[in-house]
Scaffold this active site. Structure first.
Site, PDB file in Angstrom:
ATOM      1  N   LYS A   1      -8.009  47.692  18.859  1.00  0.00           N
ATOM      2  CA  LYS A   1      -8.104  47.478  20.282  1.00  0.00           C
ATOM      3  C   LYS A   1      -6.675  47.872  20.773  1.00  0.00           C
ATOM      4  O   LYS A   1      -5.756  47.362  20.419  1.00  0.00           O
ATOM      5  CB  LYS A   1      -8.364  46.004  20.830  1.00  0.00           C
ATOM      6  CG  LYS A   1      -9.293  45.947  21.874  1.00  0.00           C
ATOM      7  CD  LYS A   1      -9.714  44.632  22.131  1.00  0.00           C
ATOM      8  CE  LYS A   1     -10.245  44.677  23.615  1.00  0.00           C
ATOM      9  NZ  LYS A   1     -10.628  42.850  23.808  1.00  0.00           N
TER      10      LYS A   1
HETATM   11  O1  G3P Z   1     -11.465  40.601  26.037  1.00  0.00           O
HETATM   12  C1  G3P Z   1     -11.529  41.557  27.195  1.00  0.00           C
HETATM   13  C2  G3P Z   1     -12.340  40.873  28.597  1.00  0.00           C
HETATM   14  O2  G3P Z   1     -13.523  40.394  28.061  1.00  0.00           O
HETATM   15  C3  G3P Z   1     -11.540  39.627  28.910  1.00  0.00           C
HETATM   16  O3  G3P Z   1     -12.295  38.760  29.806  1.00  0.00           O
HETATM   17  O4  G3P Z   1     -12.669  36.881  31.144  1.00  0.00           O
HETATM   18  O5  G3P Z   1     -10.468  37.293  30.336  1.00  0.00           O
HETATM   19  O6  G3P Z   1     -11.532  38.729  32.230  1.00  0.00           O
HETATM   20  P1  G3P Z   1     -11.849  38.008  31.040  1.00  0.00           P
END
Ligand code: G3P
Length: 217
Positions: free
Chosen positions: A83
């Protein structure tokens, strides 16, 4: 639509893998930090549970160091997806790795322009963050629609991985748009099963069957 889970919680991953509906796992530096576990052994353990892509994110932000980190991460297992952040250096790393056949998930995507660049850099997955856009009163799902349209126009192989998912409706709306993958916390995946009419209907069936005095076994 493929289902990835956005967590490093091994118990949750095992539980979801047992359903047979889990296609992969995504992690990020915040998720790893929250787990309190050592990064590389943890990714190895996740890879032993799930056969599909397991995203492991580089920590550096410059090309040379990201490449060195990616070299270590991709040795963990063949199904690790490296990633990288959506930056000029991140996309250079993406191009270099995908040219060598390594899966790359480009993260922190917040615009269609960025998604177009990632596809041109050969990304295996683009991760647009719908929830974080909604959080700032922007329209996360409108971005998914735009990316799906652009990728379809040019037959890009890059898969749209809907990230930062907050609710089942994010998943359903993205599925209607044809997004290839979604990643969400385990709690949101579990919510997909739920409907009050299923619960009340099942309670009635169980009660009626009991009253019939019959048994299948
Ligand atoms: O891992 C990337 C993404 O899914 C993060 O989500 O909930 O931290 O905005 P969030």
């Amino acid at each position: 639509m493929k289902f990835f889970v956005d967590t490093a919680d091994l118990k949750e991953i095992e539980e979801l893998a047992a359903t047979g509906l889990l296609d992969g796992v995504t992690t990020n530096p915040s998720i790893i930090a929250k787990s309190g576990q050592e990064f590389i052994p943890l990714i190895k353990e996740i890879c032993d549970i799930v056969d599909g892509p397991v995203s492991a994110e580089v920590a550096a932000t410059d090309f040379d160091t990201m490449m060195k980190e990616a070299e270590i991460l991709r040795k963990i297992a063949d199904h690790v997806a490296i990633k990288v952040p959506l930056t000029p250096d991140g996309l250079r790393v993406c191009k270099a790795l995908t040219d060598e056949g390594t899966m790359v998930n480009v993260t922190l995507c917040f615009s269609a322009a960025q998604a177009l660049l990632a596809a041109k850099a050969g990304a295996s997955f683009i991760s647009p963050f719908v929830g974080r856009l909604d959080d700032i009163s922007s329209d996360g799902l409108a971005l998914i629609q735009d990316i799906c349209l652009i990728y379809e126009n040019y037959n890009f192989d890059t898969e749209v991985l809907v990230a930062s998912v907050r609710s089942p409706m994010h998943i359903i709306e993205a599925a209607k748009m044809g997004a290839h993958v979604m990643t969400s916390p385990p709690s949101v995946i579990k919510q997909l099963y739920k409907h009050p009419l299923t619960d009340s209907g099942l309670a009635a069936f169980v009660e009626d069957w009991k009253n019939s005095g019959q048994s299948i076994l």
